[in-house]
Design a protein around this motif. Structure first.
Motif, PDB file in Angstrom:
ATOM      1  N   PHE A 154      44.221  65.856  46.756  1.00 26.69           N
ATOM      2  CA  PHE A 154      44.823  66.701  47.701  1.00 26.69           C
ATOM      3  C   PHE A 154      43.811  67.849  48.090  1.00 26.69           C
ATOM      4  O   PHE A 154      43.288  68.452  47.342  1.00 26.69           O
ATOM      5  CB  PHE A 154      46.138  67.233  47.349  1.00 26.69           C
ATOM      6  CG  PHE A 154      47.422  66.142  47.334  1.00 26.69           C
ATOM      7  CD1 PHE A 154      47.991  65.937  48.388  1.00 26.69           C
ATOM      8  CD2 PHE A 154      47.254  65.392  46.317  1.00 26.69           C
ATOM      9  CE1 PHE A 154      49.005  65.076  48.519  1.00 26.69           C
ATOM     10  CE2 PHE A 154      48.331  64.246  46.269  1.00 26.69           C
ATOM     11  CZ  PHE A 154      49.046  64.201  47.392  1.00 26.69           C
ATOM     12  N   SER A 155      43.980  68.350  49.472  1.00 26.41           N
ATOM     13  CA  SER A 155      43.093  69.352  49.747  1.00 26.41           C
ATOM     14  C   SER A 155      43.778  69.881  51.025  1.00 26.41           C
ATOM     15  O   SER A 155      44.939  69.432  51.599  1.00 26.41           O
ATOM     16  CB  SER A 155      41.602  68.992  50.411  1.00 26.41           C
ATOM     17  OG  SER A 155      41.696  67.709  51.447  1.00 26.41           O
ATOM     18  N   THR A 156      43.244  71.062  51.579  1.00 25.50           N
ATOM     19  CA  THR A 156      44.047  71.644  52.627  1.00 25.50           C
ATOM     20  C   THR A 156      44.179  70.802  53.912  1.00 25.50           C
ATOM     21  O   THR A 156      45.207  70.600  54.406  1.00 25.50           O
ATOM     22  CB  THR A 156      43.382  73.010  53.196  1.00 25.50           C
ATOM     23  OG1 THR A 156      43.136  73.886  51.986  1.00 25.50           O
ATOM     24  CG2 THR A 156      43.927  73.350  54.406  1.00 25.50           C
ATOM     25  N   GLU A 157      42.899  69.874  54.060  1.00 27.73           N
ATOM     26  CA  GLU A 157      42.867  69.139  55.007  1.00 27.73           C
ATOM     27  C   GLU A 157      43.958  67.713  54.905  1.00 27.73           C
ATOM     28  O   GLU A 157      44.574  67.397  55.703  1.00 27.73           O
ATOM     29  CB  GLU A 157      41.617  68.561  55.319  1.00 27.73           C
ATOM     30  CG  GLU A 157      40.546  69.494  55.859  1.00 27.73           C
ATOM     31  CD  GLU A 157      39.822  70.387  54.765  1.00 27.73           C
ATOM     32  OE1 GLU A 157      38.808  70.872  55.277  1.00 27.73           O
ATOM     33  OE2 GLU A 157      40.399  70.319  53.701  1.00 27.73           O
ATOM     34  N   ALA A 217      49.136  64.963  55.745  1.00 26.85           N
ATOM     35  CA  ALA A 217      50.468  64.647  55.288  1.00 26.85           C
ATOM     36  C   ALA A 217      51.606  65.021  55.905  1.00 26.85           C
ATOM     37  O   ALA A 217      52.728  64.600  56.133  1.00 26.85           O
ATOM     38  CB  ALA A 217      50.478  64.719  53.761  1.00 26.85           C
ATOM     39  N   LEU A 218      51.222  66.162  56.392  1.00 29.49           N
ATOM     40  CA  LEU A 218      52.412  67.124  57.259  1.00 29.49           C
ATOM     41  C   LEU A 218      52.483  66.855  58.878  1.00 29.49           C
ATOM     42  O   LEU A 218      53.035  67.733  59.620  1.00 29.49           O
ATOM     43  CB  LEU A 218      52.516  68.486  56.955  1.00 29.49           C
ATOM     44  CG  LEU A 218      52.578  68.869  55.456  1.00 29.49           C
ATOM     45  CD1 LEU A 218      52.012  70.675  55.306  1.00 29.49           C
ATOM     46  CD2 LEU A 218      53.829  68.915  54.783  1.00 29.49           C
ATOM     47  N   GLY A 219      51.467  65.732  59.219  1.00 32.96           N
ATOM     48  CA  GLY A 219      51.365  65.509  60.608  1.00 32.96           C
ATOM     49  C   GLY A 219      50.470  66.438  61.206  1.00 32.96           C
ATOM     50  O   GLY A 219      50.556  66.655  62.533  1.00 32.96           O
ATOM     51  N   ASP A 247      38.013  75.323  42.833  1.00 32.17           N
ATOM     52  CA  ASP A 247      38.969  75.350  44.209  1.00 32.17           C
ATOM     53  C   ASP A 247      40.003  76.385  44.210  1.00 32.17           C
ATOM     54  O   ASP A 247      40.611  76.438  45.055  1.00 32.17           O
ATOM     55  CB  ASP A 247      39.637  74.119  43.950  1.00 32.17           C
ATOM     56  CG  ASP A 247      38.616  72.725  44.423  1.00 32.17           C
ATOM     57  OD1 ASP A 247      38.608  72.641  45.765  1.00 32.17           O
ATOM     58  OD2 ASP A 247      38.321  72.013  43.490  1.00 32.17           O
ATOM     59  N   THR A 248      39.996  77.508  43.337  1.00 35.00           N
ATOM     60  CA  THR A 248      40.776  78.602  43.280  1.00 35.00           C
ATOM     61  C   THR A 248      40.484  79.184  44.752  1.00 35.00           C
ATOM     62  O   THR A 248      41.292  79.957  45.252  1.00 35.00           O
ATOM     63  CB  THR A 248      40.295  79.581  41.981  1.00 35.00           C
ATOM     64  OG1 THR A 248      40.443  79.018  40.930  1.00 35.00           O
ATOM     65  CG2 THR A 248      41.238  80.704  42.141  1.00 35.00           C
ATOM     66  N   GLY A 249      39.194  79.442  45.165  1.00 36.25           N
ATOM     67  CA  GLY A 249      38.891  80.052  46.589  1.00 36.25           C
ATOM     68  C   GLY A 249      39.499  79.028  47.462  1.00 36.25           C
ATOM     69  O   GLY A 249      40.011  79.693  48.572  1.00 36.25           O
ATOM     70  N   ARG A 250      39.423  77.581  47.562  1.00 36.67           N
ATOM     71  CA  ARG A 250      39.939  76.930  48.350  1.00 36.67           C
ATOM     72  C   ARG A 250      41.630  77.246  48.565  1.00 36.67           C
ATOM     73  O   ARG A 250      42.368  77.223  49.654  1.00 36.67           O
ATOM     74  CB  ARG A 250      39.973  75.379  48.182  1.00 36.67           C
ATOM     75  CG  ARG A 250      40.224  74.166  49.355  1.00 36.67           C
ATOM     76  CD  ARG A 250      40.208  73.035  48.559  1.00 36.67           C
ATOM     77  NE  ARG A 250      39.140  72.357  48.214  1.00 36.67           N
ATOM     78  CZ  ARG A 250      38.193  71.819  48.936  1.00 36.67           C
ATOM     79  NH1 ARG A 250      38.460  71.329  50.080  1.00 36.67           N
ATOM     80  NH2 ARG A 250      37.247  71.124  48.306  1.00 36.67           N
ATOM     81  N   LEU A 251      42.157  77.391  47.331  1.00 39.83           N
ATOM     82  CA  LEU A 251      43.578  77.889  47.245  1.00 39.83           C
ATOM     83  C   LEU A 251      43.980  79.147  48.103  1.00 39.83           C
ATOM     84  O   LEU A 251      44.690  79.406  48.829  1.00 39.83           O
ATOM     85  CB  LEU A 251      44.221  77.779  46.005  1.00 39.83           C
ATOM     86  CG  LEU A 251      45.319  78.140  45.779  1.00 39.83           C
ATOM     87  CD1 LEU A 251      46.577  77.334  46.512  1.00 39.83           C
ATOM     88  CD2 LEU A 251      45.913  78.580  44.326  1.00 39.83           C
ATOM     89  N   LEU A 269      46.306  79.990  51.382  1.00 41.00           N
ATOM     90  CA  LEU A 269      47.298  80.710  51.164  1.00 41.00           C
ATOM     91  C   LEU A 269      46.957  81.655  52.398  1.00 41.00           C
ATOM     92  O   LEU A 269      47.950  82.114  53.067  1.00 41.00           O
ATOM     93  CB  LEU A 269      47.386  81.820  50.110  1.00 41.00           C
ATOM     94  CG  LEU A 269      47.695  80.882  48.793  1.00 41.00           C
ATOM     95  CD1 LEU A 269      47.636  81.805  47.615  1.00 41.00           C
ATOM     96  CD2 LEU A 269      49.174  80.203  48.981  1.00 41.00           C
ATOM     97  N   GLY A 270      45.813  81.949  52.963  1.00 40.07           N
ATOM     98  CA  GLY A 270      45.658  82.745  54.138  1.00 40.07           C
ATOM     99  C   GLY A 270      46.079  81.911  55.373  1.00 40.07           C
ATOM    100  O   GLY A 270      46.813  82.440  56.243  1.00 40.07           O
ATOM    101  N   ALA A 271      45.930  80.767  55.463  1.00 38.83           N
ATOM    102  CA  ALA A 271      46.675  79.847  56.468  1.00 38.83           C
ATOM    103  C   ALA A 271      48.144  79.998  56.396  1.00 38.83           C
ATOM    104  O   ALA A 271      48.819  79.885  57.545  1.00 38.83           O
ATOM    105  CB  ALA A 271      45.982  78.531  56.458  1.00 38.83           C
TER     106      ALA A 271
END
Length: 634
Positions: A419-422, A427-429, A527-531, A535-537
């Protein structure tokens, strides 16, 4: 130690018995031996409270806030504890950034066609270049080289010149706050230098100043090291997307040549998988009597790999996390242990001798007592080096198979990883609305980022991590798991679709609607930075809600090492409610404790919680989530 005080996992407890029968020193017995008065968790009171210092020849000194007992230099107990925390933060940040510099070197060489890798994700390269204002026109290779030039220049920016990467990636609301309180960073190299220099005897003894410097370094690390590192690895090896992966010690079949990339850098691991998938190498393995040749993912290097590439009969599966290392090596099924820049234990040479595997450092950072053989990673030589490592495994197989009795019948299960942001957006369409709607209407109460190591302090290996995550999902909190804690929940079955039965009714309904497990395997500690970017998004999608007001928490139920401490400090700078266990070594510094657990909320919006009881810790997280829901009117 016995039963669950050893580990949550049956597989580890099984191999521990073999380790004991063989009379081998091991992490559990060594932990007990470090205790005092028969209590393995009791240590030197001054060290445990963080008020001991030996940085100069006048020490070691001990501090006491109650008596105003200071170090010889005059530093207070609070200053002493925070100075040591800052030094740990520097170690964590520099190790993260070492990984990032290796990634940028690899991306440069790949863009020039000098490695066995390719730029798989042109879209990710282009979108990231656009976010950073890097010219994205022309050929892909030229764009990649311009990106490398841009980030390298920013890494070396002077401390008084704001980082362009942070300016372009961080939420505007956070940037304004960081500038207001003086913690907006320059280049990470200068921030590490200044933090280290500040920790010298008789330079900065003010615990507040030192804490702010730690946060400044944490921000630089998350955006310049972690995000740049992971996004550039995505470009070369693929954006993580959900797929099944075999996990636990049962992935080790002694009838195969098994080569384990271990640490945090996946470069040679990926190169070995590519090569091992060629029939020539499988034939070579069979010629020495093996059923074939397999690459088995291990610890955080393994997490980097399994998040991106799907399993097959060559890239077979993932063993587990750090404290499982001796159990992995004592399984009797390992032929080569490939050690990159982190998480290989100084004790490994004894295990290599006993269980007949080759121990090969592949980073110039790594050294083992008595081990002279090494193969330091060079991007341009990755294919040749991978071939050497595969050949070592093939050459080792006969001796290992004939002289070591393997542990068999170990468990194996499958977890959903990648799982990643993308992939979450997919998954959410394509947008965050379904997830945000579930949060708004209360189906999901909130989201937890579980970024954890694994430790034996207070609990057995992985027990507290699994218990905290189970308690969170039971209360309808979606968990994104990272770090060694990710290995814990994967092996424990919480990243499997069936785990929805352990979730609350709201989260269970979301899992069923979206076809996801209640714990999303989100990557490594890097991946803390990715998280933070995700959260910014989320903040932006909700109308630029300040990050401290989101129904979100961070938890590290079993943090262990220096990289975890800088992650926690970044979470506080980001404004997150942050739960950590064990209690950090700052309890002898009451003013510092108050700053982190109370006053920080008025500075950055973040707050540190150090509750050790599982239910009470989650109760406090839920209080924060529900308070923020009320604040947002949802």
């Amino acid at each position: 130690m016995e039963d669950e005080r050893i580990s949550y996992h049956d597989s580890v407890r099984t191999v521990y018995k073999r380790i004991k029968e063989d009379g081998m020193t091991n992490v559990w017995d060594r932990y007990v031996a470090q205790g005092m008065g028969g209590d393995p968790d009791r240590r030197c009171a001054f060290c445990q409270a963080g008020v001991r210092c030996d940085l100069c020849s006048n020490g070691p000194c001990r501090g006491s806030a109650a008596k105003d007992k200071r170090g010889v230099c005059g530093i207070t107990a609070d200053g002493m504890a925070m100075r040591m925390m800052l030094l740990r933060n520097v170690m964590g940040a520099s190790t993260y950034h070492y990984h990032t510099t290796q990634t940028i070197k690899t991306l440069r060489a790949t863009a020039r066609g000098e490695t066995p890798f390719e730029i798989r994700e042109e879209g990710k390269l282009r979108s990231f270049a656009d976010r950073l204002g890097v010219d994205s026109s022309g050929e892909v290779k030229d764009m990649a080289l311009r990106l490398c030039d841009f980030v390298d220049e920013d890494f070396d920016r002077e401390y008084d010149k704001p980082s362009r990467i942070v300016e372009l990636l961080a939420p505007s609301e956070r940037q304004e706050l960081w500038k207001e309180i003086g913690i907006f960073p320059g280049g990470i190299n200068s921030e590490m230098m200044r933090a280290t220099s500040s920790s010298l005897t008789n330079v900065d003894g003010d615990y507040v100043s030192l804490a702010l410097k730690a946060m400044k370094l944490g921000i630089a690390m998350a955006y310049q090291s972690q995000i740049v590192n992971e996004y550039c690895q995505d470009m070369m090896y693929g954006i993580p997307r959900p797929h099944n992966m075999r996990v636990d010690l049962g992935v080790l079949d002694p009838d195969y040549v098994n080569i384990l990339p271990n640490g945090h850098e996946p470069f040679l691991g990926f190169a070995m998988v590519q090569l091992a998938r060629e029939q020539e190498w499988q034939d070579k393995a069979k010629e020495v009597g093996a059923k074939g040749l397999r690459i088995i993912a291990n610890i955080e290097t393994g997490q980097e790999m399994i998040q991106r590439w799907e399993m097959d009969d060559v890239f077979y599966g993932f063993t587990g996390n750090w404290i499982m290392q001796e159990a992995v090596l004592a399984s009797g099924a390992v032929d080569v242990f490939v050690s990159d820049m982190n998480c290989s234990m100084p004790i490994d040479p004894l295990y290599a001798e006993k269980y007949k595997f080759r121990l090969i450092p592949v980073s110039d950072l790594i050294s083992f007592e008595g081990v002279t053989e090494r193969l330091n990673y060079v991007p341009e030589q990755a294919r040749e080096q991978a071939a050497q490592l595969l050949q070592m495994g093939i050459d080792n197989f006969k001796e290992r198979r004939e002289s070591v009795k393997p542990v068999t019948g170990l468990p194996m299960r499958e977890a959903v990883v990648g799982f990643s942001t993308e992939s979450i957006l997919d998954a959410l369409g394509g947008n965050l609305d379904p997830l945000l709607d579930a949060v708004k209407d209360g189906t999901l109460r909130g989201i937890a980022g579980m970024v954890s190591c694994t430790t034996l302090r207070d609990f057995g290996h992985d027990n507290h991590t699994v218990d905290v995550v189970k308690e969170l999902i039971k209360r309808d909190v979606l968990v994104l798991s990272m770090g060694c804690g990710n290995g814990a929940v994967q092996v424990a079955g919480l990243c499997s679709p069936e785990a929805k039965e352990q979730a609350g009714p709201g989260l269970k309904s979301v899992c069923e609607a979206l076809g996801i497990p209640p714990v999303l395997s989100y990557g490594t500690c890097t991946d803390t930075g990715r998280l933070g970017d995700l959260l910014g998004a989320v903040s932006g999608a909700l109308g630029d809600v300040p990050l401290p007001d989101l129904p979100v928490v961070a938890t590290a139920p079993e943090y262990m090492e220096q990289k975890a401490t800088i992650d926690a400090v970044f979470a506080l700078a980001l404004g997150l409610y942050t739960h950590v266990n064990p209690v950090p070594t700052v309890t002898g510094a009451p003013d510092l404790v108050k700053l982190l657990t109370e006053d920080c909320k008025d500075v950055t919006g973040g707050l540190l919680n150090v509750e050790t009881d599982t239910v009470k810790a989650v109760d406090s997280m839920m209080e924060h989530i529900e308070s923020n829901r009320k604040k947002l009117g949802i």
